[in-house]
Design a protein around this motif. Structure first.
Motif: not given
Length: 222
Positions: A100-105, A124-141
């Motif tokens: 999973y790739f956390v990249e907001s740009n 999977t590319v997740l276009p979210v801010r790093i600070e909020s990635a964990a809060e929005q996480w829905t992809h399991g462990p």
């Protein structure tokens, strides 16, 4: 342009790890993409292009090399995909593997999607801010979290706290000032730490952290 043409190549990988012919071909495809997108996106420092295979590809082999059993990764602040795309390529033929790739740009996120598609890697590319990635996480462990040239160790531990509390191991590239960062992070966090000397720079380290716990205010002030 300074550093426009690579002067090294995939042959140097044998100095660091053994990779299959298929993996080497995928890595070549990836490097070609980086160089093709570089003029418009400035994905990496132009000065590092002559040594792209050593400075970026070989360096990015290290998270997988230190945690080869990890199949599900989160790569924070992925940028051009070092190390996340390299990890995904190394795991391309491993059942159940996913990065999973956390990249907001948005432009860099588009590049990462292209790199995954062109190399046939699972991610999977997740276009979210790093600070909020964990809060929005829905992809399991996940098994592991990686980051390279992103933030201080203290900040990184804040970003990946949720993942680590659920059992993930953190694997971070750190430069020559790594000991200062470890000491500073230790005021706020308790953790188990394993240091591995970098394959690229003997004064740098790969830090493998587990069993993260936030210290109380009283503990941190001692």
């Amino acid at each position: 342009m300074v550093g426009k043409t690579p002067k090294d190549g995939p042959h140097i990988l044998k100095d660091f790890a053994s990779v299959s012919r298929e993996t080497e071909e995928r890595l070549k495809t990836y490097v070609d993409l980086v160089l093709r997108w570089q003029p418009a996106q400035n994905l990496i420092s132009p000065a590092t292009i002559p040594e792209i295979w050593r400075r970026h590809v070989a360096d990015s082999l290290q998270p997988h090399l230190v945690r080869p059993e990890a199949k599900r990764w989160v790569d924070l602040g992925s940028g051009a995909g070092f190390p996340g795309i390299v990890t995904a390529i190394l795991l391309a033929d491993t059942p159940g593997a996913h990065v999973y790739f956390v990249e907001s740009n948005q432009r860099k996120a588009a590049f990462l999607r292209t790199a995954l598609r062109e190399t046939g890697s699972s991610g999977t590319v997740l276009p979210v801010r790093i600070e909020s990635a964990a809060e929005q996480w829905t992809h399991g462990p996940v098994d592991a979290v990686s980051a390279r040239a992103l933030a201080s160790l203290d900040a990184l531990l804040h970003y990946c706290r949720r993942f680590m509390e659920e059992g993930a191991v953190a694997v971070f590239h750190k430069g020559r000032d790594f000991q200062r960062e470890v000491n500073e992070a230790s005021h706020a966090w308790g953790f188990d730490l394993v240091e591995k000397v970098s394959l690229i720079d003997p004064e740098s380290r790969m830090l493998i952290l587990s069993n993260l716990a936030a210290r109380s205010v009283e503990e941190g002030s001692r």
